[in-house]
Design a protein around this motif. Sequence first.
Motif, PDB file in Angstrom:
ATOM      1  N   VAL A   1       2.225 -13.948   6.740  1.00 57.16           N
ATOM      2  CA  VAL A   1       1.323 -12.977   6.619  1.00 57.16           C
ATOM      3  C   VAL A   1       1.557 -11.852   5.689  1.00 57.16           C
ATOM      4  O   VAL A   1       1.291 -11.094   4.946  1.00 57.16           O
ATOM      5  CB  VAL A   1       1.517 -12.390   8.297  1.00 57.16           C
ATOM      6  N   ARG A   2       3.151 -12.000   5.263  1.00 63.06           N
ATOM      7  CA  ARG A   2       3.629 -11.459   4.509  1.00 63.06           C
ATOM      8  C   ARG A   2       2.935 -11.100   3.125  1.00 63.06           C
ATOM      9  O   ARG A   2       3.202 -10.687   2.619  1.00 63.06           O
ATOM     10  CB  ARG A   2       4.847 -11.417   4.350  1.00 63.06           C
ATOM     11  N   ALA A   3       3.437 -12.875   2.701  1.00 62.82           N
ATOM     12  CA  ALA A   3       2.739 -13.153   1.753  1.00 62.82           C
ATOM     13  C   ALA A   3       0.856 -12.587   1.347  1.00 62.82           C
ATOM     14  O   ALA A   3       0.747 -12.055   0.264  1.00 62.82           O
ATOM     15  CB  ALA A   3       2.484 -14.296   0.988  1.00 62.82           C
ATOM     16  N   SER A   4       0.571 -12.570   2.617  1.00 60.94           N
ATOM     17  CA  SER A   4      -1.012 -11.939   2.184  1.00 60.94           C
ATOM     18  C   SER A   4      -0.619 -10.425   2.130  1.00 60.94           C
ATOM     19  O   SER A   4      -2.018  -9.889   1.496  1.00 60.94           O
ATOM     20  CB  SER A   4      -1.803 -12.933   3.497  1.00 60.94           C
ATOM     21  N   GLN A   5      -0.652  -9.884   2.715  1.00 66.34           N
ATOM     22  CA  GLN A   5       0.361  -8.371   2.304  1.00 66.34           C
ATOM     23  C   GLN A   5       0.692  -8.210   1.782  1.00 66.34           C
ATOM     24  O   GLN A   5      -0.033  -6.882   1.002  1.00 66.34           O
ATOM     25  CB  GLN A   5       1.016  -8.145   3.886  1.00 66.34           C
ATOM     26  N   GLN A   6       1.703  -8.551   1.015  1.00 65.40           N
ATOM     27  CA  GLN A   6       1.944  -8.831  -0.586  1.00 65.40           C
ATOM     28  C   GLN A   6       0.970  -8.551  -1.090  1.00 65.40           C
ATOM     29  O   GLN A   6       0.844  -8.350  -2.341  1.00 65.40           O
ATOM     30  CB  GLN A   6       3.072  -9.033  -0.768  1.00 65.40           C
ATOM     31  N   GLY A   7       0.113  -9.543  -0.939  1.00 64.20           N
ATOM     32  CA  GLY A   7      -1.164 -10.039  -2.002  1.00 64.20           C
ATOM     33  C   GLY A   7      -1.745  -8.390  -2.443  1.00 64.20           C
ATOM     34  O   GLY A   7      -2.982  -8.362  -2.570  1.00 64.20           O
ATOM     35  N   LEU A   8      -2.074  -8.122  -1.026  1.00 68.64           N
ATOM     36  CA  LEU A   8      -3.502  -6.679  -0.729  1.00 68.64           C
ATOM     37  C   LEU A   8      -2.071  -6.054  -1.740  1.00 68.64           C
ATOM     38  O   LEU A   8      -3.981  -5.074  -1.949  1.00 68.64           O
ATOM     39  CB  LEU A   8      -3.572  -7.151   0.655  1.00 68.64           C
ATOM     40  N   GLU A   9      -1.466  -5.829  -1.251  1.00 64.57           N
ATOM     41  CA  GLU A   9      -0.666  -4.590  -2.016  1.00 64.57           C
ATOM     42  C   GLU A   9      -0.937  -4.283  -3.060  1.00 64.57           C
ATOM     43  O   GLU A   9      -1.070  -3.220  -3.559  1.00 64.57           O
ATOM     44  CB  GLU A   9       1.012  -4.802  -1.262  1.00 64.57           C
ATOM     45  N   TYR A  10      -0.634  -5.567  -3.679  1.00 69.15           N
ATOM     46  CA  TYR A  10      -0.223  -6.197  -4.842  1.00 69.15           C
ATOM     47  C   TYR A  10      -2.508  -5.607  -5.504  1.00 69.15           C
ATOM     48  O   TYR A  10      -2.054  -5.109  -6.505  1.00 69.15           O
ATOM     49  CB  TYR A  10       0.123  -7.043  -5.324  1.00 69.15           C
ATOM     50  N   HIS A  11      -2.746  -6.068  -4.971  1.00 69.82           N
ATOM     51  CA  HIS A  11      -4.216  -6.097  -5.728  1.00 69.82           C
ATOM     52  C   HIS A  11      -4.693  -4.961  -5.393  1.00 69.82           C
ATOM     53  O   HIS A  11      -5.457  -3.783  -6.086  1.00 69.82           O
ATOM     54  CB  HIS A  11      -5.271  -7.350  -4.863  1.00 69.82           C
ATOM     55  N   SER A  12      -3.694  -3.846  -4.485  1.00 65.12           N
ATOM     56  CA  SER A  12      -4.849  -2.995  -3.957  1.00 65.12           C
ATOM     57  C   SER A  12      -3.875  -1.837  -5.173  1.00 65.12           C
ATOM     58  O   SER A  12      -4.539  -0.635  -5.340  1.00 65.12           O
ATOM     59  CB  SER A  12      -4.415  -2.380  -2.515  1.00 65.12           C
ATOM     60  N   THR A  13      -2.929  -1.952  -5.872  1.00 63.23           N
ATOM     61  CA  THR A  13      -2.554  -1.497  -7.135  1.00 63.23           C
ATOM     62  C   THR A  13      -2.460  -1.849  -7.990  1.00 63.23           C
ATOM     63  O   THR A  13      -1.718  -1.026  -8.917  1.00 63.23           O
ATOM     64  CB  THR A  13      -0.462  -1.001  -6.528  1.00 63.23           C
ATOM     65  N   HIS A  14      -3.235  -2.519  -8.547  1.00 63.18           N
ATOM     66  CA  HIS A  14      -3.119  -3.458  -9.655  1.00 63.18           C
ATOM     67  C   HIS A  14      -4.817  -3.774  -9.607  1.00 63.18           C
ATOM     68  O   HIS A  14      -5.339  -3.814  -9.017  1.00 63.18           O
ATOM     69  CB  HIS A  14      -2.446  -4.793  -9.973  1.00 63.18           C
ATOM     70  N   ILE A  15      -4.982  -3.696 -10.809  1.00 64.26           N
ATOM     71  CA  ILE A  15      -6.080  -4.034 -11.567  1.00 64.26           C
ATOM     72  C   ILE A  15      -6.178  -5.192 -12.315  1.00 64.26           C
ATOM     73  O   ILE A  15      -5.200  -5.161 -13.570  1.00 64.26           O
ATOM     74  CB  ILE A  15      -7.219  -3.014 -12.038  1.00 64.26           C
ATOM     75  N   SER A  16      -7.194  -6.403 -13.098  1.00 64.80           N
ATOM     76  CA  SER A  16      -7.139  -7.776 -13.741  1.00 64.80           C
ATOM     77  C   SER A  16      -8.311  -6.617 -14.908  1.00 64.80           C
ATOM     78  O   SER A  16      -9.438  -7.045 -14.578  1.00 64.80           O
ATOM     79  CB  SER A  16      -7.183  -8.700 -13.690  1.00 64.80           C
TER      80      SER A  16
END
Length: 211
Positions: A97-112
């Motif tokens: 859950v923490r990894a998924s949350q971090q992934g969501l936070e990362y994707h919400s603050t970054h763009i590829s």
Amino acid sequence: MKYLFLVCIALVGTTASCQPDSAKPKEINLQDRCNLMKTTSQTFQDYKVIKEVVLDGVWKISQDSVNRLKGALATQRASIAQLEKSLSDERSLIEKVRASQQGLEYHSTHISVFGVSFGKTLFVSGVLIVFLGLLFLLGGLLGKLRLISSEANETRELLNFSTHEFEEYKKKSLEKQAKLSRELQTERNRIASERAPVFTIKPMSSTQTIL
């Protein structure tokens, strides 16, 4: 004689304690059994004469207690193992859950972009700076084109004015040349008329006019 005396005392103690021992309850704990063994045993000097059946009962109770403790310990160990497994599963779930949350936070603050990840704030700032730079560049180019167009118009007007002035000057020069040619011809004719004419001076054609 001493050993025979001890055996006799033990037999007497056994006979005396048979009736109370048969009246004791079947279920008794180890502490009570030890107390009962001490109270029902015969005393000889500083020694206690204990019946063998009492010792067997104490041993049986001890074994039962040990077996119960082993069973309780095994149950507790199984419960602890189950709790540890549950705790491990919960930790794994929490990590996911923490990894998924971090992934969501990362994707919400970054763009590829083209496989390169940028922070959205940095990317938006960069795009805004580039856009403003292009606007300034476009404004400069438009100003430069406007200036070039204005200079071209001025040059064209100056060229037209110069061409007009040149045509006027050329026209006036031709008129002045024609007038001078006529005056020169008139002066020649006058000089020729004052002298004796030997030959006739032909007037100059228009093609012989000096430019």
